[in-house]
Design an enzyme around this catalytic site. Structure first.
Site, PDB file in Angstrom:
ATOM      1  N   ARG A   1      17.959  25.957  27.461  1.00  0.00           N
ATOM      2  CA  ARG A   1      17.972  26.454  26.077  1.00  0.00           C
ATOM      3  C   ARG A   1      17.513  25.384  25.095  1.00  0.00           C
ATOM      4  O   ARG A   1      17.146  25.687  23.976  1.00  0.00           O
ATOM      5  CB  ARG A   1      19.365  26.972  25.710  1.00  0.00           C
ATOM      6  CG  ARG A   1      19.850  28.142  26.583  1.00  0.00           C
ATOM      7  CD  ARG A   1      18.800  29.251  26.685  1.00  0.00           C
ATOM      8  NE  ARG A   1      19.321  30.439  27.348  1.00  0.00           N
ATOM      9  CZ  ARG A   1      19.115  30.779  28.616  1.00  0.00           C
ATOM     10  NH1 ARG A   1      18.390  29.983  29.413  1.00  0.00           N
ATOM     11  NH2 ARG A   1      19.619  31.887  29.119  1.00  0.00           N
TER      12      ARG A   1
ATOM     13  N   ASP B   1      37.855   3.674  22.509  1.00  0.00           N
ATOM     14  CA  ASP B   1      39.056   3.922  21.700  1.00  0.00           C
ATOM     15  C   ASP B   1      40.248   3.261  22.375  1.00  0.00           C
ATOM     16  O   ASP B   1      40.429   3.408  23.589  1.00  0.00           O
ATOM     17  CB  ASP B   1      39.299   5.439  21.534  1.00  0.00           C
ATOM     18  CG  ASP B   1      40.152   5.741  20.305  1.00  0.00           C
ATOM     19  OD1 ASP B   1      41.170   5.047  20.102  1.00  0.00           O
ATOM     20  OD2 ASP B   1      39.791   6.653  19.546  1.00  0.00           O
TER      21      ASP B   1
ATOM     22  N   LYS C   1      42.796   7.604  24.855  1.00  0.00           N
ATOM     23  CA  LYS C   1      41.890   8.650  24.358  1.00  0.00           C
ATOM     24  C   LYS C   1      40.505   8.586  24.990  1.00  0.00           C
ATOM     25  O   LYS C   1      39.881   9.626  25.223  1.00  0.00           O
ATOM     26  CB  LYS C   1      41.756   8.537  22.827  1.00  0.00           C
ATOM     27  CG  LYS C   1      42.952   9.057  22.060  1.00  0.00           C
ATOM     28  CD  LYS C   1      42.656   9.060  20.558  1.00  0.00           C
ATOM     29  CE  LYS C   1      43.849   9.592  19.784  1.00  0.00           C
ATOM     30  NZ  LYS C   1      43.585   9.602  18.336  1.00  0.00           N
TER      31      LYS C   1
ATOM     32  N   ASP D   1      38.112   5.474  12.274  1.00  0.00           N
ATOM     33  CA  ASP D   1      38.979   5.979  11.207  1.00  0.00           C
ATOM     34  C   ASP D   1      39.375   4.913  10.196  1.00  0.00           C
ATOM     35  O   ASP D   1      40.392   5.049   9.520  1.00  0.00           O
ATOM     36  CB  ASP D   1      40.241   6.619  11.819  1.00  0.00           C
ATOM     37  CG  ASP D   1      41.085   5.603  12.573  1.00  0.00           C
ATOM     38  OD1 ASP D   1      40.676   4.419  12.666  1.00  0.00           O
ATOM     39  OD2 ASP D   1      42.158   5.978  13.068  1.00  0.00           O
TER      40      ASP D   1
ATOM     41  N   CYS E   1      25.176  -1.094   2.040  1.00  0.00           N
ATOM     42  CA  CYS E   1      24.496  -0.779   0.778  1.00  0.00           C
ATOM     43  C   CYS E   1      25.188   0.393   0.091  1.00  0.00           C
ATOM     44  O   CYS E   1      25.314   0.440  -1.134  1.00  0.00           O
ATOM     45  CB  CYS E   1      23.042  -0.375   1.022  1.00  0.00           C
ATOM     46  SG  CYS E   1      21.975  -1.634   1.711  1.00  0.00           S
TER      47      CYS E   1
ATOM     48  N   CYS F   1      44.366  10.285   7.782  1.00  0.00           N
ATOM     49  CA  CYS F   1      44.697  11.670   8.140  1.00  0.00           C
ATOM     50  C   CYS F   1      46.206  11.826   8.338  1.00  0.00           C
ATOM     51  O   CYS F   1      46.780  12.867   8.015  1.00  0.00           O
ATOM     52  CB  CYS F   1      43.963  12.077   9.412  1.00  0.00           C
ATOM     53  SG  CYS F   1      42.174  12.154   9.212  1.00  0.00           S
TER      54      CYS F   1
ATOM     55  N   CYS G   1      22.113  -6.747  -0.667  1.00  0.00           N
ATOM     56  CA  CYS G   1      23.143  -6.438   0.335  1.00  0.00           C
ATOM     57  C   CYS G   1      23.385  -7.655   1.232  1.00  0.00           C
ATOM     58  O   CYS G   1      22.431  -8.212   1.797  1.00  0.00           O
ATOM     59  CB  CYS G   1      22.707  -5.240   1.181  1.00  0.00           C
ATOM     60  SG  CYS G   1      23.861  -4.874   2.536  1.00  0.00           S
TER      61      CYS G   1
END
Lengths: 110, 256
Positions: free
Chosen positions: B13, B61, B85, B129, B175, B188, B245
């Site tokens: 596909r 992780d 994880k 995160d 930047c 979270c 920068c």
């Protein structure tokens, strides 16, 4: 019948008569509810001047988005007409008539 | 990479898409990608890249699966609670596609280890995160000349951008977001996150990564996409390169 031609500068002329608009992400309304459900318009000027003008409508707003040196706080992002402002210290970029300032946070969650 | 009959069928596909074709799929299948973070964003990124046949996936992780993760981190099963994880997500990816190589890294990559893995891959996806990791990953990608697909999500809002400073006058992560290390961060765990939001942003990260690998379409380089899930509104910002920068500017390049 030939199509009527508008003057080339018509839309530019209209834009010149419209004050800049300030928009922001929803979470800022929690701290400044007086800014919600209204179109915030201010005089054209530098980013710094625009933020001070918003502070006139919502006292404390400038302290929320600016640090003690008058620079954007690190988690605060700002764009003019959908271009991110990289001068975060002097805030001298000009917001033109008809322009749109958008204020949003830098996110880190994942 | 040469695709046998089984792989041609598995990826048919993709191959049917004129923009991708056999050549594009071969590029995807021959590529290696590092995904930083196996949480809300990392799960959909890894599942899509794995299902799409990216030849080698590195998943990094150091955290373990927690009950509160399962509302949105769709690569982890209830039985994986307490497991690393990267291990848990690697197993889920292999279950979908055993034809690829999946390498879990059971730590939050930093320093030399980060550089070594970034050196070895074709592309990096930042699904972490926190800002400290994001800036470290950006520095490694700029120094080693690797493209970076960066996504972030919290509450109902998400952000997405692609950085590739090998392209002249395009920005790096720094930047756009100056170094926020030390600034208070909204997490979270404190602010909450709407489950499908991380799917939306993670799927878009996977989309940008696959576009880069297959060499199709226009990437979000020099642009930042903001997604407001509550209002169902998207904005795309232009992001200029910052000549001053400290990571990718002229002085940094000369010093490096």
């Amino acid at each position: 019948m030939p199509r009527q031609q508008f003057p080339a500068d018509l839309f530019g002329a209209i834009r010149l008569n419209v004050m800049p608009t300030v928009q922001m992400t929803q979470h800022l309304y929690r701290f400044f509810p007086q800014l919600e459900n209204r179109t915030i318009t201010v005089s054209a000027g530098s980013v710094s001047e625009v933020l001070r003008a918003v502070n006139e409508i919502a006292p404390g707003f400038a302290d929320y988005v600016l640090d003690e040196h008058g620079a954007l706080r690190r988690h605060v992002m700002l764009s003019i007409d959908d271009t991110v402002v990289i001068d975060r210290k002097t805030l001298s970029d000009r917001v033109p008539d008809g322009g749109t300032v958008y204020i949003f946070p830098a996110l880190s969650g994942g | 990479m040469e695709l046998n009959d089984t792989l041609l069928l598995r990826y048919s596909r993709h191959i049917l898409l004129p923009d991708v074709g056999v050549d594009g799929q071969a590029r995807i299948s021959g590529a290696s990608v590092l995904i930083i973070g196996a949480g809300g964003l990392g799960c959909p990124v890894a599942l899509y890249l794995g299902a799409s046949g990216v030849g080698q996936l590195w998943l990094a992780d150091g955290d373990t699966v927690d009950l509160t993760n399962l509302q949105r981190q769709i690569g982890h099963a209830t039985a994986a609670i307490g497991e690393n994880k990267a291990d848990s997500l690697a197993r889920s990816v292999r279950a979908i596609n055993p034809e690829i190589e999946v390498q879990p890294i059971r730590e939050a990559l930093s320093g030399r280890a980060l550089h070594e893995v970034v050196t070895a891959v074709d592309l990096v996806v930042d699904a972490s995160d926190n800002f400290a990791t994001r800036h470290a990953v950006n520095r490694a990608c700029v120094q080693l000349g690797k493209p970076l697909v960066s996504g972030a999500a919290i509450g109902f809002s998400g952000q997405l951008a692609v950085f590739d400073t090998r392209r002249a006058y395009t920005p790096c992560y720094h930047c756009l977001f100056p170094d926020q290390t030390g600034e208070p961060e909204t997490r979270c765990a404190e602010a909450g996150v709407f489950s499908p939001l991380v799917g939306v942003i993670g799927a878009m990260q996977a989309m940008e990564a696959l576009k880069y690998l297959a060499q199709v379409g226009e990437l979000l380089i020099g642009r930042l996409l903001l997604w407001d899930g509550l209002q169902a509104e998207a904005r795309v910002m232009k992001v200029p390169h910052d000549p001053a920068c400290p990571v990718c500017g002229q002085a940094a390049r000369q010093a490096g």
